[in-house]
Scaffold this motif. Structure first.
Motif, PDB file in Angstrom:
ATOM      1  N   GLN A 175      -5.970   2.682  -5.811  1.00 48.40           N
ATOM      2  CA  GLN A 175      -6.818   1.501  -5.691  1.00 48.40           C
ATOM      3  C   GLN A 175      -6.780   0.675  -6.975  1.00 48.40           C
ATOM      4  OE1 GLN A 175     -10.676   3.121  -4.765  1.00 48.40           O
ATOM      5  NE2 GLN A 175     -10.288   3.109  -2.537  1.00 48.40           N
ATOM      6  N   GLU A 223       0.822  -1.214   0.000  1.00 50.32           N
ATOM      7  CA  GLU A 223       0.000   0.000   0.000  1.00 50.32           C
ATOM      8  C   GLU A 223       0.858   1.266   0.000  1.00 50.32           C
ATOM      9  OE1 GLU A 223      -3.528   2.143   2.655  1.00 50.32           O
ATOM     10  OE2 GLU A 223      -2.737   0.204   3.274  1.00 50.32           O
ATOM     11  N   LYS A 278       1.110   4.024  -3.060  1.00 47.99           N
ATOM     12  CA  LYS A 278       0.772   5.427  -2.776  1.00 47.99           C
ATOM     13  C   LYS A 278       1.926   6.355  -3.141  1.00 47.99           C
ATOM     14  CE  LYS A 278      -2.723   4.938   0.824  1.00 47.99           C
ATOM     15  NZ  LYS A 278      -3.062   5.179   2.239  1.00 47.99           N
ATOM     16  N   ARG A 325      -8.840  12.717  -4.360  1.00 50.83           N
ATOM     17  CA  ARG A 325      -9.789  11.658  -4.741  1.00 50.83           C
ATOM     18  C   ARG A 325      -9.251  10.872  -5.935  1.00 50.83           C
ATOM     19  NH1 ARG A 325     -13.990  14.557  -4.761  1.00 50.83           N
ATOM     20  NH2 ARG A 325     -13.873  15.245  -6.913  1.00 50.83           N
ATOM     21  N   ASP A 373       1.527   9.220  -5.913  1.00 50.89           N
ATOM     22  CA  ASP A 373       1.737  10.604  -5.489  1.00 50.89           C
ATOM     23  C   ASP A 373       2.790  11.288  -6.360  1.00 50.89           C
ATOM     24  OD1 ASP A 373       1.158  12.753  -3.589  1.00 50.89           O
ATOM     25  OD2 ASP A 373       3.236  12.458  -2.955  1.00 50.89           O
ATOM     26  N   LYS A 430      -6.055  10.532  -6.850  1.00 51.00           N
ATOM     27  CA  LYS A 430      -4.905   9.740  -6.407  1.00 51.00           C
ATOM     28  C   LYS A 430      -5.373   8.472  -5.685  1.00 51.00           C
ATOM     29  CE  LYS A 430      -1.398  13.368  -5.895  1.00 51.00           C
ATOM     30  NZ  LYS A 430      -0.543  14.064  -4.920  1.00 51.00           N
ATOM     31  N   LYS A 431      -6.396   8.617  -4.857  1.00 45.70           N
ATOM     32  CA  LYS A 431      -6.941   7.471  -4.125  1.00 45.70           C
ATOM     33  C   LYS A 431      -7.456   6.415  -5.094  1.00 45.70           C
ATOM     34  CE  LYS A 431     -11.051   6.384  -1.553  1.00 45.70           C
ATOM     35  NZ  LYS A 431     -12.255   6.930  -0.986  1.00 45.70           N
ATOM     36  N   HIS A 432      -8.227   6.848  -6.098  1.00 47.59           N
ATOM     37  CA  HIS A 432      -8.788   5.904  -7.065  1.00 47.59           C
ATOM     38  C   HIS A 432      -7.704   5.270  -7.929  1.00 47.59           C
ATOM     39  CE1 HIS A 432     -12.959   7.993  -6.722  1.00 47.59           C
ATOM     40  NE2 HIS A 432     -12.771   7.096  -5.775  1.00 47.59           N
TER      41      HIS A 432
END
Length: 182
Positions: free
Chosen positions: A135, A77, A81, A128, A85, A130-132
């Motif tokens: 994932q 994870e 990330k 949002r 990023d 970056k999160k998607h």
């Protein structure tokens, strides 16, 4: 000791010595006993090929090495990330990517024709996205199967992403992977 007794001891010793020196059978029979293909050279080449494949797979010992998913090799994870990023920040700053779609208007036959499709890169929208993307990469590389974003075709529909835009984004991703030593 009689001659008969010494002869009885001598004969087995001679037979064992002859069998050891000469061998049991001809040379081809001996080679077949030790080389599965019948050729020492062919067996050596096969062993080298197998060793090379094992080395490339990360095998090598008697116990097979546990296979790590790409997700694990990327650092799990936290690794994903970090990649996302760095990559998104780099791509947002790259005018060749034009992530915000500046100067792009909607086409086609509709009431919205020639309307700007520029994306508002607010802090919330970037977080949002970056999160998607994290994932999506996690799911695609063997990590946890949780993706909360929309379908790719929906997200990218009407964005007018050119091959040059895409290639620049991939170049930025490669630069991020290089920076992170992956």
């Amino acid at each position: 000791m009689s001659k008969k007794t010494s002869f009885r001891r001598f004969v087995p010793a001679v037979i064992v010595s002859l069998v050891t020196l000469i061998g049991c059978g001809n040379k081809e029979q001996q080679d077949r006993d030790f080389h599965t293909s019948g050729s020492r050279e062919a067996d050596q080449r096969a062993e080298q090929r197998v060793a090379k494949v094992q080395q490339l797979r990360g095998d090598g010992g008697d116990e097979p090495a546990p296979k790590k998913s790409l997700y694990e090799r990327l650092g799990g994870e936290q690794g994903v990330k970090a990649i996302v990023d760095d990559w998104i920040n780099r791509a947002l700053a790259d005018p060749r990517v034009n992530w915000e779609r500046k100067g792009i208007t909607q086409g086609g036959f509709s009431f919205r024709r020639n309307r700007s499709i520029e994306w508002d890169a607010s802090a919330e929208a970037v977080a949002r996205m970056k999160k998607h993307i994290a994932q999506f990469i996690s799911v695609a590389t063997g990590g946890p199967a949780t993706y909360e974003g929309r379908e790719m075709t929906q997200v990218h529909a009407g964005m007018h992403i050119s091959n040059a835009n895409f290639d620049a984004a991939v170049g930025d991703l490669k630069a991020s992977l290089d920076k992170l030593g992956l």
